[in-house]
Design an enzyme around this catalytic site. Structure first.
Site, PDB file in Angstrom:
ATOM      1  N   ASP A  56       0.854  -1.188   0.000  1.00  0.00           N
ATOM      2  CA  ASP A  56       0.000   0.000   0.000  1.00  0.00           C
ATOM      3  C   ASP A  56       0.891   1.239   0.000  1.00  0.00           C
ATOM      4  O   ASP A  56       1.762   1.362   0.864  1.00  0.00           O
ATOM      5  CB  ASP A  56      -0.884  -0.050   1.261  1.00  0.00           C
ATOM      6  CG  ASP A  56      -1.700   1.222   1.446  1.00  0.00           C
ATOM      7  OD1 ASP A  56      -1.914   1.941   0.450  1.00  0.00           O
ATOM      8  OD2 ASP A  56      -2.115   1.475   2.596  1.00  0.00           O
ATOM      9  N   ASN A 116      -0.499   4.514  -0.346  1.00  0.00           N
ATOM     10  CA  ASN A 116      -1.191   5.760   0.026  1.00  0.00           C
ATOM     11  C   ASN A 116      -1.927   5.659   1.365  1.00  0.00           C
ATOM     12  O   ASN A 116      -2.765   6.488   1.681  1.00  0.00           O
ATOM     13  CB  ASN A 116      -2.154   6.196  -1.085  1.00  0.00           C
ATOM     14  CG  ASN A 116      -3.258   5.172  -1.306  1.00  0.00           C
ATOM     15  OD1 ASN A 116      -3.245   4.096  -0.684  1.00  0.00           O
ATOM     16  ND2 ASN A 116      -4.204   5.472  -2.169  1.00  0.00           N
ATOM     17  N   ASP A 168      -4.241   3.676   2.605  1.00  0.00           N
ATOM     18  CA  ASP A 168      -5.669   3.358   2.775  1.00  0.00           C
ATOM     19  C   ASP A 168      -5.871   1.897   3.194  1.00  0.00           C
ATOM     20  O   ASP A 168      -7.001   1.418   3.252  1.00  0.00           O
ATOM     21  CB  ASP A 168      -6.469   3.680   1.498  1.00  0.00           C
ATOM     22  CG  ASP A 168      -6.051   2.827   0.321  1.00  0.00           C
ATOM     23  OD1 ASP A 168      -5.100   2.013   0.467  1.00  0.00           O
ATOM     24  OD2 ASP A 168      -6.652   2.952  -0.766  1.00  0.00           O
ATOM     25  N   ASP A 207      -1.597  -1.211  -3.832  1.00  0.00           N
ATOM     26  CA  ASP A 207      -1.890  -0.452  -5.058  1.00  0.00           C
ATOM     27  C   ASP A 207      -0.721  -0.533  -6.036  1.00  0.00           C
ATOM     28  O   ASP A 207       0.330  -1.091  -5.724  1.00  0.00           O
ATOM     29  CB  ASP A 207      -2.243   1.001  -4.713  1.00  0.00           C
ATOM     30  CG  ASP A 207      -1.254   1.616  -3.738  1.00  0.00           C
ATOM     31  OD1 ASP A 207      -0.049   1.452  -3.981  1.00  0.00           O
ATOM     32  OD2 ASP A 207      -1.684   2.228  -2.729  1.00  0.00           O
ATOM     33  N   ASP A 240      -8.267 -16.486 -16.671  1.00  0.00           N
ATOM     34  CA  ASP A 240      -9.104 -17.016 -15.598  1.00  0.00           C
ATOM     35  C   ASP A 240     -10.124 -18.032 -16.142  1.00  0.00           C
ATOM     36  O   ASP A 240     -10.858 -17.726 -17.094  1.00  0.00           O
ATOM     37  CB  ASP A 240      -9.843 -15.826 -14.970  1.00  0.00           C
ATOM     38  CG  ASP A 240     -10.530 -16.185 -13.668  1.00  0.00           C
ATOM     39  OD1 ASP A 240      -9.827 -16.478 -12.701  1.00  0.00           O
ATOM     40  OD2 ASP A 240     -11.782 -16.156 -13.634  1.00  0.00           O
ATOM     41  N   GLU A 242      -6.045 -21.034 -16.866  1.00  0.00           N
ATOM     42  CA  GLU A 242      -6.378 -21.776 -15.648  1.00  0.00           C
ATOM     43  C   GLU A 242      -7.210 -22.975 -16.094  1.00  0.00           C
ATOM     44  O   GLU A 242      -8.389 -22.830 -16.422  1.00  0.00           O
ATOM     45  CB  GLU A 242      -7.159 -20.865 -14.703  1.00  0.00           C
ATOM     46  CG  GLU A 242      -7.318 -21.451 -13.326  1.00  0.00           C
ATOM     47  CD  GLU A 242      -8.296 -20.673 -12.463  1.00  0.00           C
ATOM     48  OE1 GLU A 242      -8.271 -20.846 -11.252  1.00  0.00           O
ATOM     49  OE2 GLU A 242      -9.114 -19.903 -13.005  1.00  0.00           O
TER      50      GLU A 242
HETATM   51  C1  NOJ Z   1     -10.391 -18.288 -10.549  1.00  0.00           C
HETATM   52  C2  NOJ Z   1      -9.693 -17.234  -9.760  1.00  0.00           C
HETATM   53  O1  NOJ Z   1      -8.363 -17.617  -9.554  1.00  0.00           O
HETATM   54  C3  NOJ Z   1     -10.469 -17.055  -8.488  1.00  0.00           C
HETATM   55  O2  NOJ Z   1      -9.803 -16.240  -7.561  1.00  0.00           O
HETATM   56  C4  NOJ Z   1     -11.819 -16.503  -8.844  1.00  0.00           C
HETATM   57  O3  NOJ Z   1     -12.620 -16.460  -7.685  1.00  0.00           O
HETATM   58  C5  NOJ Z   1     -12.536 -17.354  -9.885  1.00  0.00           C
HETATM   59  N1  NOJ Z   1     -11.669 -17.796 -10.930  1.00  0.00           N
HETATM   60  C6  NOJ Z   1     -13.645 -16.580 -10.522  1.00  0.00           C
HETATM   61  O4  NOJ Z   1     -13.118 -15.578 -11.342  1.00  0.00           O
END
Ligand code: NOJ
Length: 614
Positions: free
Chosen positions: A67, A69, A71, A75, A252, A306
């Site tokens: 972080d 700043n 908060d 970031d 993802d 993934e």
């Molecule tokens: C896989 C991601 O690594 C995870 O963190 C996320 O919750 C799910 N996909 C949904 O996007």
């Protein structure tokens, strides 16, 4: 006895660089090595050399990194401040978890605007500065591409839900409910799909009186990739980031983009593992090939998907270089070996883990490429999961052993932030200490639904909950571990062990996990045997020792032959190497005082990790 790391490797490492000068210099000196992409004529052990095969990747979870700043939330400027740390560590690619504008139902994996930076993380100017800083240090950046779903606050979805006639209606999956004879005013979901985050994968929407599909949270509606306009829009946003100079994407849950035609109910058999079906939709490869053709092939990029729901045998469909989809995927067999149903623990043995890595070596060919990882933001801390945190000494030794393994097995290694320090799981005792939507939703289903007691649920979540890896980075022993300066408290509690486990202390200690990881990364970069070398498990049935070789023949050069010996446990033992293998010179060891030469009989101490020539 003093059990500490010894940095024996240096002399040998530097001497050995000359062995494979051509390739090693390409890989370790990114300044000169723009890319090996176009150098495909020179195969190495049958593999086409690529910069992303030779990379060591470091995952930054921006919310928890630094972080700047005050908060309490990490970031982008915080990341920029820490680039020298990453450079020094030796990693050369950073994977940044989502940094886009998001209402944070799932910490950024629910994107509201793909072309905007999350306000808590800073501005686009901060992103540009961070990227320039990365490039100036001859590192690369890949960003998270989350396009199976958006946020329900994304403009497309806001439009889509507004009326059945919206031009964006077909960007998502809208269906009528099934009649509910018991309560006709409240129709039932269109099918029996469960959500990853508990409950049904369908959400009723009062505006148009239909359900929409969400594999994940209610606030993460699934995009309809069968609509060509969706693909066009996704490809455009990918180009937006590539044109800025990012070097690729971590994608993802990418296999889930092609849905089953007609969305029929899951059969009882399919219900045992819904992602298996969801990941194998009829158009998955067609869409990824289109993405490759229209976007990826036009840039020099790295892509890692993934691979949820995909077996190792199926991976080549996505990663084989002749199919022009993605470069590599994450396979979860190893990281989930010790996992039963949801967060429950399953018994595992070392031969099972070895069998997984052996399976990787046999199932993938020279035109496929692998990843190796044992942690990320969805899994427990590396050392808490597969090491031993029962004593400080074992934690240090086992963390070093696991880093040794990750950096010497086959595949591009991925290190999750903080694992290079040996950060551990958080000692959760109460539900209100968790932030993760997965835990909160599961609590409703499992505890309020009467499936387990609160105590059992907390115990399982403490073991496997995703927040374990999301506690802030431990930079120093200053208040809040130097993660945040002004905030009274960070967004997620610091692990109370930060006074003991932190980067500043470890940086000053030549025997720390941090310094050892740096050393092991250096070793990985110095020898292409750890990238392109053959892998052989010497003793697959041994229940305590993992011993393997990485061997690379380089034309007109001496062979590179490395032997890795890992004692996976606290029990010391006399280990006789399988016939024909003799450990030569020691190049890396996690314990000070390890003899410099090996032989065929090795005395292994608790969690000993050694790399020899052989
Ligand atoms: C896989 C991601 O690594 C995870 O963190 C996320 O919750 C799910 N996909 C949904 O996007």
């Amino acid at each position: 006895m003093k059990r500490t790391t010894v940095l024996l490797a240096l002399g040998f490492v530097f001497a050995a660089i000359s062995i494979d000068q051509t390739f090693a210099q390409q890989s370790s000196n990114a300044a000169k090595a723009e890319s090996t992409v176009h150098n495909s004529a020179a195969r190495v052990n049958g593999y086409e050399p690529m910069w992303w095969k030779e990379a060591v990747v470091y995952q930054v979870y921006p919310r928890s990194f630094q972080d700047s700043n005050g908060d309490g939330i990490g970031d982008l400027n915080g990341i920029t401040q820490r680039l020298d740390y990453l450079k020094k560590l030796g990693v050369n690619v950073i994977w940044l978890s989502p940094h886009y504008d998001s209402p944070n139902a799932d910490n950024g994996y629910d994107i509201r605007d793909y072309r905007k930076v999350m306000k808590e993380f800073g501005t686009m100017a901060d992103f540009d500065r961070m990227l320039a800083g990365i490039k100036a240090r001859h590192m690369r950046l890949i960003v998270d591409l989350v396009v199976n779903h958006t946020s329900d606050e994304h403009r497309w979805f806001v439009e889509s839900r507004s009326s059945k006639d919206s031009p964006y209606r077909d960007y998502y999956f809208w269906r009528d409910g099934k009649p509910n004879p018991a309560d006709p005013a409240h129709p039932l979901p269109p099918n029996n799909y469960p959500s990853f985050f508990s409950g049904s994968a369908w959400q009723w929407d009062g505006t148009t009186k239909q359900f929409y599909l969400h594999y994940f949270a209610v606030k993460q509606p699934d995009l309809n990739w069968d609509n060509p306009k969706v693909r066009e829009d996704v490809f455009a946003l990918m180009k937006f980031w590539l044109d800025k100079g990012v070097d690729g994407f971590r994608m993802d849950v990418i296999p889930l983009i092609s849905k089953q035609p007609g969305l029929p109910d899951l059969t009882p058999e399919e219900m045992k593992d819904p992602p298996r079906l969801w990941a194998n939709g009829p158009h998955r490869d067609e869409y990824l090939q289109q993405m490759n053709r229209e976007v990826l092939s036009k840039y020099d990029v790295m892509t890692v998907g993934e691979a949820i729901g995909i077996t190792l045998e199926e991976e080549p469909k996505i990663i084989n270089s002749q199919r022009h989809e993605l470069n590599m995927v994450f396979n979860f067999d190893a990281v989930r070996l010790n996992r039963g149903e949801f967060y429950s623990e399953a018994k595992w043995t070392l031969p099972q883990l070895k069998a997984i890595y052996d399976h990787h070596a046999t199932a993938l060919s020279k035109t496929d490429w692998d990843t190796v990882f044992l942690s990320n933001h969805d899994n427990p801390r590396l050392v808490s999961n597969y090491g031993d945190t029962s004593t400080a000494e074992f934690r240090i030794r086992s963390a070093k052993l696991l880093e040794t393994m990750l950096l010497t097995l086959r595949g591009t290694p991925f290190i999750f932030q903080g694992d290079e320090l040996g950060m551990t799981n958080y000692p959760f005792t109460r539900l209100d200490q968790f932030n993760d939507i997965e835990v909160k939703n599961a609590y409703k289903e499992k505890v309020l639904g009467g499936k387990m007691t609160e105590g059992e649920f907390i115990a399982e979540s403490r073991r496997f909950g995703r927040d374990n890896s999301r506690t802030p980075m431990q930079w120093s022993d200053a208040p809040n571990a130097g993660f945040t300066s002004d905030a009274a408290k960070p967004w997620l509690a610091m692990n109370p062990n930060y006074k003991e486990i932190n980067a500043s202390k470890e940086g000053a200690d030549p025997e720390s996990i941090l310094r050892y990881t740096q050393e092991a990364i250096g070793l990985h970069h110095a020898h292409l045997a750890f990238v392109y070398g053959d892998y052989k498990d010497l003793d697959p049935d041994n229940t305590q020792v993992f011993a393997y070789t990485r061997t690379l023949k380089v034309p007109a050069k001496p062979d590179q032959r490395f032997l890795v010996v890992l004692n996976f446990g606290e029990k010391p033992l006399d280990y006789t190497l399988p016939e024909g293998v003799t450990a030569g010179k020691l190049v890396l060891a996690n314990v000070q005082g390890t003899p410099e030469t090996g032989g065929s009989k090795l005395k292994l101490g608790a969690w000993d990790a050694r790399v020899y020539t052989y």
